[in-house]
Design a protein around this motif. Sequence first.
Motif, PDB file in Angstrom:
ATOM      1  N   PRO A   1       2.609  -4.744   3.496  1.00 16.25           N
ATOM      2  CA  PRO A   1       3.519  -3.610   3.703  1.00 16.25           C
ATOM      3  C   PRO A   1       2.883  -2.277   3.298  1.00 16.25           C
ATOM      4  O   PRO A   1       2.070  -2.231   2.367  1.00 16.25           O
ATOM      5  N   ILE A   2       3.263  -1.235   4.017  1.00 17.95           N
ATOM      6  CA  ILE A   2       2.752   0.110   3.697  1.00 17.95           C
ATOM      7  C   ILE A   2       3.927   1.058   3.512  1.00 17.95           C
ATOM      8  O   ILE A   2       4.840   1.083   4.341  1.00 17.95           O
ATOM      9  N   LEU A   3       3.911   1.803   2.423  1.00 18.45           N
ATOM     10  CA  LEU A   3       4.898   2.876   2.242  1.00 18.45           C
ATOM     11  C   LEU A   3       4.208   4.165   2.653  1.00 18.45           C
ATOM     12  O   LEU A   3       3.328   4.670   1.940  1.00 18.45           O
ATOM     13  N   TRP A   4       4.554   4.672   3.849  1.00 15.46           N
ATOM     14  CA  TRP A   4       3.925   5.886   4.364  1.00 15.46           C
ATOM     15  C   TRP A   4       4.533   7.125   3.701  1.00 15.46           C
ATOM     16  O   TRP A   4       5.658   7.067   3.197  1.00 15.46           O
ATOM     17  N   ASN A   5       3.852   8.223   3.785  1.00 16.66           N
ATOM     18  CA  ASN A   5       4.356   9.510   3.286  1.00 16.66           C
ATOM     19  C   ASN A   5       4.978   9.362   1.890  1.00 16.66           C
ATOM     20  O   ASN A   5       6.063   9.872   1.616  1.00 16.66           O
ATOM     21  N   THR A   6       4.280   8.652   1.044  1.00 13.39           N
ATOM     22  CA  THR A   6       4.867   8.386  -0.273  1.00 13.39           C
ATOM     23  C   THR A   6       3.888   8.751  -1.387  1.00 13.39           C
ATOM     24  O   THR A   6       2.725   8.333  -1.353  1.00 13.39           O
ATOM     25  N   ALA A   7       4.390   9.513  -2.333  1.00 17.03           N
ATOM     26  CA  ALA A   7       3.551   9.903  -3.477  1.00 17.03           C
ATOM     27  C   ALA A   7       4.152   9.343  -4.760  1.00 17.03           C
ATOM     28  O   ALA A   7       5.380   9.319  -4.915  1.00 17.03           O
TER      29      ALA A   7
ATOM     30  N   LEU B   1       0.855  -1.193   0.000  1.00 17.20           N
ATOM     31  CA  LEU B   1       0.000   0.000   0.000  1.00 17.20           C
ATOM     32  C   LEU B   1       0.888   1.239   0.000  1.00 17.20           C
ATOM     33  O   LEU B   1       1.857   1.307   0.772  1.00 17.20           O
ATOM     34  N   VAL B   2       0.568   2.196  -0.867  1.00 18.73           N
ATOM     35  CA  VAL B   2       1.346   3.434  -0.929  1.00 18.73           C
ATOM     36  C   VAL B   2       0.409   4.591  -0.569  1.00 18.73           C
ATOM     37  O   VAL B   2      -0.600   4.815  -1.249  1.00 18.73           O
ATOM     38  N   HIS B   3       0.746   5.284   0.523  1.00 16.71           N
ATOM     39  CA  HIS B   3      -0.150   6.357   0.970  1.00 16.71           C
ATOM     40  C   HIS B   3       0.633   7.655   1.155  1.00 16.71           C
ATOM     41  O   HIS B   3       1.740   7.662   1.690  1.00 16.71           O
ATOM     42  N   ARG B   4       0.015   8.766   0.766  1.00 18.23           N
ATOM     43  CA  ARG B   4       0.748  10.037   0.769  1.00 18.23           C
ATOM     44  C   ARG B   4       0.940  10.635   2.166  1.00 18.23           C
ATOM     45  O   ARG B   4       1.718  11.553   2.337  1.00 18.23           O
TER      46      ARG B   4
ATOM     47  N   GLU C   1       8.098   9.696  -4.338  1.00 24.50           N
ATOM     48  CA  GLU C   1       8.679  10.789  -3.562  1.00 24.50           C
ATOM     49  C   GLU C   1       8.251  10.642  -2.103  1.00 24.50           C
ATOM     50  O   GLU C   1       7.066  10.413  -1.829  1.00 24.50           O
ATOM     51  N   ASN C   2       9.217  10.763  -1.203  1.00 26.69           N
ATOM     52  CA  ASN C   2       8.883  10.770   0.215  1.00 26.69           C
ATOM     53  C   ASN C   2       8.363  12.179   0.526  1.00 26.69           C
ATOM     54  O   ASN C   2       9.101  13.155   0.409  1.00 26.69           O
ATOM     55  N   THR C   3       7.082  12.268   0.891  1.00 32.63           N
ATOM     56  CA  THR C   3       6.467  13.596   1.052  1.00 32.63           C
ATOM     57  C   THR C   3       6.994  14.333   2.294  1.00 32.63           C
ATOM     58  O   THR C   3       6.816  15.537   2.408  1.00 32.63           O
ATOM     59  N   ALA C   4       7.662  13.591   3.202  1.00 30.16           N
ATOM     60  CA  ALA C   4       8.211  14.236   4.405  1.00 30.16           C
ATOM     61  C   ALA C   4       9.599  14.794   4.124  1.00 30.16           C
ATOM     62  O   ALA C   4       9.958  15.877   4.591  1.00 30.16           O
ATOM     63  N   THR C   5      10.396  14.045   3.332  1.00 30.39           N
ATOM     64  CA  THR C   5      11.789  14.440   3.122  1.00 30.39           C
ATOM     65  C   THR C   5      12.083  14.928   1.698  1.00 30.39           C
ATOM     66  O   THR C   5      13.187  15.393   1.421  1.00 30.39           O
ATOM     67  N   ASN C   6      11.094  14.756   0.812  1.00 35.07           N
ATOM     68  CA  ASN C   6      11.240  15.059  -0.622  1.00 35.07           C
ATOM     69  C   ASN C   6      12.269  14.174  -1.323  1.00 35.07           C
ATOM     70  O   ASN C   6      12.693  14.464  -2.448  1.00 35.07           O
TER      71      ASN C   6
END
Length: 561
Positions: free
Chosen positions: A427-433, A404-407, A449-454
């Motif tokens: 598995p979940i990819l958090w903060n991910t766009a 799962l990929v969630h922004r 893109e990691n929305t927390a760290t870019n």
Amino acid sequence: MNSSADTNAPQVSAEQEDFMKKLRATLEGLPHEINLYLFTDRDKINDVFSDSAREVIRFFRNMTSKIKFLEYDLTHDVARKWGVDRAPTLLVAPERYAIRWLGAPMGEEAKTFLETLILVGSGKSNLSDQARKIIGKIETPRKIKVFVSPSCPYCPQQAVNAVKAVVEQPEKVSLEIIDIQCYQDLAYKYAAQSVPQTFADDVLIGQGAQSEELFALSLEKMEPQTLFIPDSDAELVETDLLIVGGGPAGLTAGIYMVRSGLRTAVVERGALGGQVATTPVVENYPGFTQVGGKTLVDIMVNHALQYVQIFQGEEVVDIQPGKPITIITSRRRFTATAVLLATGANHRHLDVPGESRMAGRGVSYCSTCDGPLFKGKKVIMVGGGNSAVTEALYLHHMGVDVTLVHRRDQLRAQEHLIKNLKENKIPILWNTAVKEIRGDQRVREVQLENTATNEMSTLKLDGVFVSIGYDPAVDLARKIGIELTPEGFIRRDAKHRTNIPGVYSAGDVEGGYKQIVTAAGQGSEAALSIFEDLINPYWRKKQAGAEAKAQSVSKKTKQTK
Ligand code: NAP
């Protein structure tokens, strides 16, 4: 008397018995015999597809003397005679038609198979006049391939369109219905990663289910068509209420209206049931602790059909307000006193580079339709709501390697579903766009893109499932000048009336909580309101009020003079 045998016998309801009786009579009444040739491979052990095909064919064969079932090994001369080199392959009445089924007609495809038997047995295409005219123009041969899957509710419509074309023009049109689950290699070869997908002479002519007329036009022109306006002499149907959309809101409204004694018709361009038809499992519809979305739809549709006429596979292309209101579909014209827009919502897109190019090539919006093709493969499910989590669980249980990929860092889905997700260790990819989807013939990787760290990264995979909510389906509403809210939903009053007299709305197109149960509730509310208005229309009241006011103003003016 053997009482235990009686107890164990499958329970058949009176309705089912009645249906089977009618079906037997229909098949027995067909003017032509139907030879079904099934080719199997005796060296293949535990071939579930051949076993299923055999079972389905026997089921229908046992109902009527009109069906003759012949089974041959792939090495037999008969296989050579008909050019069959894959097992299972089913030929339907090959002496008269070139209809070849690669796979087994199971699940949703059993419906296609039954329709095929009726069309082939009657020798009539049953095409609409409009579609028949277009198919009649085809002068050179067309070899159609329709890729389907047994869990796809949209597929039967498209496959039946193709069968009708063959029956209409047997000399020119041939057809292969290909089950992607059984023949993954062919799906791979044609990069048909979503169903239904239709090719003619190996040229893509349709992605998704088309109306009969659009299919005919696409086949004639050899490229996908998106608009068909019928001739002005198209059939005219008069009704009191026309409902646009056959989801829970439209079907419920149909039941209520006919029970109130008003003539009502439902027009649905695609699969009945709307989003519910592709929801793997529903756990919050009262009366059902757990039910497949398609099963719930079938129950609703069967209920609705007891009352209301449903015109499926027909698209409303225009509504002309007036008294009466004129509604033009791809097939006919309706006149009605009122129209209910229950057009639902369309799945939202990510709008990232590569998404539209790879749609049907590994980018999918329907896990129930396309999931089977990704068994054992790596995919992501994008989204954090109830739909994304439900569908990720569905893919996981099917044997797909899903992440799962969630922004954001928190899901929007219900606690019950989140718990289920964790228990299944998805598995979940958090903060991910998702920033880009890449591939050539099919999806190969995504850029994230990691929305927390870019921070940017690349993930190699086979498929991208997108489940990020829905946008209201308001194209038609917009076209006829219906006011929308700033969020893009239909603006309506407490009685579901829009700004156009006689036009109402219900369900997801109005916004709100977007649950199956609320859509059904809105459908019933709208129907009751329409019933009250048709008996005593509010616009007449307004008009009468305005006239009375005008008269009193004019009287006062005369008095002052
Ligand atoms: P939803 O509830 O609107 O959730 C959409 C999800 O997609 C959200 O997590 C959202 O992220 C994310 N999203 C939206 N735009 C995005 C973008 N451009 N890129 C990446 N992520 C994006 O939609 P839904 O899950 O499809 O559900 C629709 C409706 O049906 C809801 O009312 C839902 O309750 C209902 N439903 C209910 C059930 C059930 O009860 N079992 C099952 C299915 C659906 P954010 O969270 O960051 O906004």
